[in-house]
Design a protein around this motif. Structure first.
Motif, PDB file in Angstrom:
ATOM      1  N   UNK A  76      91.001 -55.784  45.363  1.00 14.37           N
ATOM      2  CA  UNK A  76      90.393 -54.727  46.174  1.00 14.37           C
ATOM      3  C   UNK A  76      90.921 -53.372  45.723  1.00 14.37           C
ATOM      4  N   UNK A  77      90.185 -52.771  44.818  1.00 14.41           N
ATOM      5  CA  UNK A  77      90.512 -51.423  44.340  1.00 14.41           C
ATOM      6  C   UNK A  77      91.933 -51.344  43.777  1.00 14.41           C
ATOM      7  N   UNK A  78      92.835 -50.755  44.512  1.00 11.07           N
ATOM      8  CA  UNK A  78      94.183 -50.517  43.980  1.00 11.07           C
ATOM      9  C   UNK A  78      95.168 -51.643  44.285  1.00 11.07           C
ATOM     10  N   UNK A  79      94.709 -52.684  44.971  1.00 12.51           N
ATOM     11  CA  UNK A  79      95.633 -53.728  45.422  1.00 12.51           C
ATOM     12  C   UNK A  79      95.087 -55.120  45.162  1.00 12.51           C
ATOM     13  N   UNK A  80      95.967 -56.101  45.351  1.00 17.09           N
ATOM     14  CA  UNK A  80      95.562 -57.499  45.400  1.00 17.09           C
ATOM     15  C   UNK A  80      96.158 -58.090  46.676  1.00 17.09           C
ATOM     16  N   UNK A  81      95.335 -58.868  47.399  1.00 17.60           N
ATOM     17  CA  UNK A  81      95.721 -59.417  48.691  1.00 17.60           C
ATOM     18  C   UNK A  81      95.645 -60.942  48.672  1.00 17.60           C
ATOM     19  N   UNK A  82      96.302 -61.542  49.667  1.00 16.91           N
ATOM     20  CA  UNK A  82      96.272 -62.996  49.824  1.00 16.91           C
ATOM     21  C   UNK A  82      96.134 -63.347  51.297  1.00 16.91           C
ATOM     22  N   UNK A  83      95.332 -64.374  51.580  1.00 15.29           N
ATOM     23  CA  UNK A  83      95.140 -64.869  52.939  1.00 15.29           C
ATOM     24  C   UNK A  83      95.251 -66.394  52.907  1.00 15.29           C
ATOM     25  N   UNK A  84      96.041 -66.960  53.796  1.00 17.55           N
ATOM     26  CA  UNK A  84      96.147 -68.417  53.932  1.00 17.55           C
ATOM     27  C   UNK A  84      94.995 -68.908  54.798  1.00 17.55           C
ATOM     28  N   UNK A  85      94.235 -69.900  54.286  1.00 19.35           N
ATOM     29  CA  UNK A  85      93.084 -70.415  55.012  1.00 19.35           C
ATOM     30  C   UNK A  85      93.215 -71.907  55.268  1.00 19.35           C
ATOM     31  N   UNK A  86      92.384 -72.429  56.162  1.00 19.38           N
ATOM     32  CA  UNK A  86      92.294 -73.860  56.373  1.00 19.38           C
ATOM     33  C   UNK A  86      91.475 -74.527  55.267  1.00 19.38           C
ATOM     34  N   UNK A  87      90.553 -73.792  54.710  1.00 18.43           N
ATOM     35  CA  UNK A  87      89.691 -74.308  53.652  1.00 18.43           C
ATOM     36  C   UNK A  87      90.433 -74.355  52.317  1.00 18.43           C
ATOM     37  N   UNK A  88      89.890 -75.148  51.373  1.00 12.74           N
ATOM     38  CA  UNK A  88      90.447 -75.234  50.026  1.00 12.74           C
ATOM     39  C   UNK A  88      89.356 -74.943  48.990  1.00 12.74           C
ATOM     40  N   UNK A  89      89.780 -74.338  47.883  1.00 15.74           N
ATOM     41  CA  UNK A  89      88.866 -74.034  46.812  1.00 15.74           C
ATOM     42  C   UNK A  89      88.752 -75.165  45.812  1.00 15.74           C
ATOM     43  N   UNK A  90      88.000 -74.921  44.756  1.00 15.63           N
ATOM     44  CA  UNK A  90      87.825 -75.886  43.667  1.00 15.63           C
ATOM     45  C   UNK A  90      88.172 -75.194  42.358  1.00 15.63           C
ATOM     46  N   UNK A  91      88.631 -75.968  41.398  1.00 17.06           N
ATOM     47  CA  UNK A  91      88.862 -75.391  40.065  1.00 17.06           C
ATOM     48  C   UNK A  91      88.570 -76.406  38.985  1.00 17.06           C
TER      49      UNK A  91
END
Length: 284
Positions: free
Chosen positions: A269-284
């Motif tokens: 996000x523009x000048x920063x990088x953020x992190x949020x802990x979620x219940x969902x999981x991604x794929x890779x």
């Protein structure tokens, strides 16, 4: 390429932004962050376009510089073999770095002309990759005569797969390789397509009357879209219904799941990088 009956899908109703997420700023003082991508270990790579650098946020919570002189790298994505695909916007090309650090140009021209500004990319399981090619300069050169979507196969042969969008930007495919989502930043719409065996696309379907920048997908098939002109991420189910929004301090550019368990959402996000802990999981 025809569109089916979902073209008249109504604009989703506004929803209350969920405020119960702990949005953690991991790093700042960048010029413009983009292109987050997760490797097999859960480390997240991202770009700072004006600085022409690629960074890594490791699973140990440390920042590492991965590459300088990146060619104005924007979108990134790892394939199943851990090759890192890179959209080098300044150079108008797609490159790839193998796990043993071999660097090669995958696609640089279509019909003898350079690409505009490759922006986002999604590799499939066949060794190929889909990528968008918009142009964001004030007076766009449009080397390709328009802003389109392409597919480069495992033999580095490129075909044009979408030609009727205004300014295609983010894209993501489903884990089974059957559906590709593409957001049209220039027309504020997002579409889904059926992926054919030869890499071409069919069955263009309106997913939502919202456009955006980047997107990702979770294991349930939900789509996370950095919606145009919002300081939030909109989350949709596989039918295109808006679940909820996640508020952010800055307007996000792109998003991916990362971390050891793929249950952390990383946002550039523009000048920063953020992190949020979620219940969902991604794929890779």
């Amino acid at each position: 390429m025809s569109e089916n009956g979902n073209q008249n899908k109504e604009q989703p109703e506004s929803v209350e932004v969920k405020m119960n997420y702990n949005v953690e700023e991991l790093a700042n003082n960048f010029k413009f962050t983009e292109g987050p991508a997760v490797d097999a270990e859960g480390n997240v790579y991202f770009t700072d376009i004006p600085e022409a650098k690629i960074w890594i946020w490791t699973v140990n919570g440390e920042m590492e510089l991965f590459r300088e002189e990146s060619g104005g790298a924007n979108g990134l994505f790892f394939d199943e073999n851990q090759n890192l695909f890179i959209c080098e916007g300044w150079e108008g090309r797609i490159t790839r770095i193998s796990p043993d650090a071999n660097y090669e140009v995958v696609a640089s021209k279509y019909q003898g002309k350079r690409f505009n500004q490759p922006n986002d990319i999604w590799p499939d399981a066949k060794g190929g990759a889909y990528f968008t090619d918009p142009e964001y300069n004030e007076n766009p050169a449009l080397h390709q005569g328009g802003m389109h979507v392409y597919y480069v196969n495992s033999e580095n042969e490129t075909i044009q797969v979408i030609t009727d969008l205004v300014k295609p930007n983010g894209l993501i495919g489903t884990p089974n390789g059957k559906t590709l989502y593409v957001t049209d930043h220039g027309d504020d719409k997002t579409f889904s397509y059926t992926i054919q065996e030869n890499g071409s696309l069919s069955n263009k379907t309106l997913f939502t009357n919202l456009g955006g920048d980047g997107m990702t997908i979770d294991q349930n098939g939900s789509i996370y879209l950095t919606t145009t002109d919002k300081k939030a991420i909109d989350v949709f189910n596989k039918n295109g219904d808006l679940f909820y929004s996640i508020a952010l301090p800055q307007q996000p550019s792109n998003v991916c799941f990362g971390g050891k368990n793929l249950d952390e959402l990383f946002i550039t996000a523009r000048t920063s990088i953020y992190k949020i802990k979620l219940d969902a999981k991604g794929v890779n």
